[in-house]
Motif scaffolding. Structure first.
Motif, short mmCIF file in Angstrom:
data_model
loop_
_atom_site.label_atom_id
_atom_site.label_comp_id
_atom_site.label_asym_id
_atom_site.label_seq_id
_atom_site.Cartn_x
_atom_site.Cartn_y
_atom_site.Cartn_z
N ILE A 116 1.08 -0.57 -0.02
CA ILE A 116 0.28 0.22 0.55
C ILE A 116 0.92 1.23 0.21
O ILE A 116 0.38 1.75 -0.98
CB ILE A 116 -1.27 -0.14 1.72
CG1 ILE A 116 -1.83 -1.38 1.00
CG2 ILE A 116 -1.53 1.77 1.06
CD1 ILE A 116 -3.28 -1.49 2.07
N HIS A 117 2.02 1.15 0.83
CA HIS A 117 2.23 2.55 1.19
C HIS A 117 4.11 2.56 0.08
O HIS A 117 4.50 1.64 -0.15
CB HIS A 117 2.95 2.69 2.46
CG HIS A 117 1.61 2.71 3.59
ND1 HIS A 117 1.24 1.78 4.33
CD2 HIS A 117 1.21 4.09 3.81
CE1 HIS A 117 0.63 1.61 4.70
NE2 HIS A 117 -0.29 3.31 4.23
N MET A 118 3.84 2.98 -0.03
CA MET A 118 5.06 3.91 -1.77
C MET A 118 5.96 4.61 -0.94
O MET A 118 6.17 5.25 -0.18
CB MET A 118 4.62 4.81 -2.66
CG MET A 118 3.92 3.20 -3.60
SD MET A 118 3.56 2.34 -4.15
CE MET A 118 3.42 1.10 -3.51
N PRO A 137 0.21 1.50 -6.00
CA PRO A 137 -0.03 0.87 -4.60
C PRO A 137 -1.30 0.37 -4.73
O PRO A 137 -1.94 0.30 -5.38
CB PRO A 137 -0.47 2.66 -4.46
CG PRO A 137 -0.48 3.48 -4.73
CD PRO A 137 0.16 3.12 -6.62
N GLY A 138 -0.59 -0.40 -3.71
CA GLY A 138 -2.73 -0.88 -3.24
C GLY A 138 -3.38 -0.62 -2.41
O GLY A 138 -3.36 0.41 -2.04
N GLU A 139 -5.00 -1.38 -2.54
CA GLU A 139 -5.38 -0.79 -1.57
C GLU A 139 -6.33 -1.13 -0.68
O GLU A 139 -7.57 -0.11 -0.03
CB GLU A 139 -6.64 0.36 -2.76
CG GLU A 139 -6.35 1.24 -3.46
CD GLU A 139 -6.69 1.60 -5.01
OE1 GLU A 139 -8.20 0.87 -4.79
OE2 GLU A 139 -6.90 2.15 -5.47
N LYS A 140 -5.95 -2.84 -0.74
CA LYS A 140 -6.57 -3.14 0.18
C LYS A 140 -6.00 -3.84 1.38
O LYS A 140 -4.44 -4.71 0.92
CB LYS A 140 -6.97 -4.12 -0.41
CG LYS A 140 -8.35 -5.46 0.30
CD LYS A 140 -9.41 -6.46 -0.66
CE LYS A 140 -7.87 -7.04 -1.16
NZ LYS A 140 -8.80 -8.30 -2.11
N GLY A 154 1.93 -7.44 5.10
CA GLY A 154 1.94 -5.85 5.16
C GLY A 154 3.67 -6.00 4.69
O GLY A 154 3.70 -7.58 4.38
N ILE A 155 4.01 -4.94 4.02
CA ILE A 155 5.55 -5.29 2.90
C ILE A 155 6.09 -3.53 3.25
O ILE A 155 6.13 -2.65 2.95
CB ILE A 155 5.22 -4.97 1.74
CG1 ILE A 155 4.38 -6.49 1.17
CG2 ILE A 155 6.81 -5.73 1.15
CD1 ILE A 155 3.74 -6.86 -0.83
N CYS A 156 7.36 -4.33 3.73
CA CYS A 156 8.06 -3.19 4.04
C CYS A 156 8.24 -2.65 4.65
O CYS A 156 8.05 -1.90 5.91
CB CYS A 156 9.02 -3.54 2.51
SG CYS A 156 10.90 -2.29 3.06
N TYR A 157 7.80 -0.54 3.80
CA TYR A 157 7.84 0.44 4.41
C TYR A 157 6.48 -0.11 5.27
O TYR A 157 6.41 1.66 5.59
CB TYR A 157 7.57 1.14 2.35
CG TYR A 157 7.85 2.93 3.19
CD1 TYR A 157 8.31 3.64 4.35
CD2 TYR A 157 7.04 4.10 2.60
CE1 TYR A 157 8.51 4.76 4.53
CE2 TYR A 157 6.65 4.96 3.04
CZ TYR A 157 7.12 5.49 3.75
OH TYR A 157 7.54 6.91 4.01
N ASP A 158 5.43 -0.21 5.15
CA ASP A 158 4.70 -0.37 5.40
C ASP A 158 4.51 -0.81 7.23
O ASP A 158 3.94 0.34 7.83
CB ASP A 158 3.40 -1.71 5.09
CG ASP A 158 2.74 -1.86 3.48
OD1 ASP A 158 2.42 -0.90 2.86
OD2 ASP A 158 2.45 -2.33 3.01
#
Length: 286
Positions: A116-118, A137-140, A154-158
């Motif tokens: 989600i978060h870039m 970016p994802g939305e969900k 989640g992924i990394c910067y999230d």
């Protein structure tokens, strides 16, 4: 009580998906042989390539992606839950999805999650990143209910956005995840603090597999793949360089115990927000 052995796989992915798939195969088999039933890989498992043209040249749609097919086969063969922390997937909009996949022991996809978060930042020493120029970016947000635990993706910067993980915890997540390719600069400053904070504030396990070392494309990632318990204790951690497998047992009773001791999720209260401005008395300067 549900106790499950989990593993976080550290990689040093290069620009070749074929070579990365071979490394994936070897490390997943090692983790499974050591008893892991859930295995997580890092962000950008399939390729770490900061040159957009080079990345685009190896991009595939989900149904043709090498990492997706390899992971599905491994999950089915080894009878494990395999969580690909993320890999780059071609989309129809001439953008790229930074997409996580969770595979079940029959090889089917349980769920997907798009980051989600870039990571759009300007760091010291001229290091600058603009993920939003390349990735959609994802939305969900996603919570997967597995037989042994509820797993938030989640992924990394999230990991720097606590609300994502708080919503997962409020929805009963036992395990939170942020597989990553953290830069060395940000990792040295914040990695451990962020991982432990997300675990502590949500009374949940935190599992984050990471990329670690100097990559073919020149970037340097922090490594230190980590598993943290609901009380904030680091149960297992890799070093900062190269491939590794770290394992730990997760126990859903430990989540319940932590939430019983410090029930902050239950104690959340609504509140109003107010801004005030100090007034300087007439005749006096600030």
């Amino acid at each position: 009580m549900t106790v499950t052995k989990v593993a976080a796989i550290q990689m040093l992915s290069g620009i070749s998906p074929e070579k990365n798939a071979e490394t994936l195969d070897s490390l997943v088999r090692e983790a499974a042989a050591r008893g892991a039933h859930y295995i997580q890989t890092p962000e950008m498992t399939g390729a770490v390539q900061k040159d957009r043209a080079g990345l685009t040249a190896v991009l595939k749609s989900e149904d043709c992606d090498l990492i997706v097919s390899a992971a599905s086969g491994l999950a089915a063969e080894l009878g494990i839950y395999l969580h690909i922390g993320s890999t780059a997937i071609a989309t129809e909009e001439d953008m790229i999805a930074n997409r996580a996949f969770l595979f079940s022991p029959d090889g089917s996809i349980v769920t997907r999650y798009d980051k989600i978060h870039m990571f759009d930042v300007d760091l010291d020493n001229g290091e600058s990143w603009r993920e939003s120029a390349v990735y959609r970016p994802g939305e969900k947000a996603v919570l997967a209910h597995l037989p042994f635990a509820a797993l938030g993706l989640g992924i990394c910067y999230d990991v720097r956005f606590p609300d994502l993980f708080r919503q997962q915890a409020l929805a009963s997540a036992d395990i939170l995840t942020a597989p990553a390719a953290f830069t060395r600069q940000t990792g040295e400053a914040h990695w451990h603090a962020l991982q432990r904070a997300r675990a502590i504030e949500n009374n949940a396990y935190m599992i984050s597999a990471a990329q670690g070392g100097v990559h073919e494309d020149g970037r340097e990632t922090y490594g230190h793949s980590i598993i943290v318990d609901p009380w904030g204790k680091v149960l297992a951690e890799a070093g900062g360089e190269g491939p590794a497998v770290v394992l730990a047992d997760v126990d859903t009773d430990a989540v319940k115990a932590a939430r019983g001791k410090v029930p902050n999720l239950k104690n959340i209260r609504p509140f109003r927000f107010e801004e005030v401005e100090a007034r300087v008395p007439v005749g006096k300067s600030a």
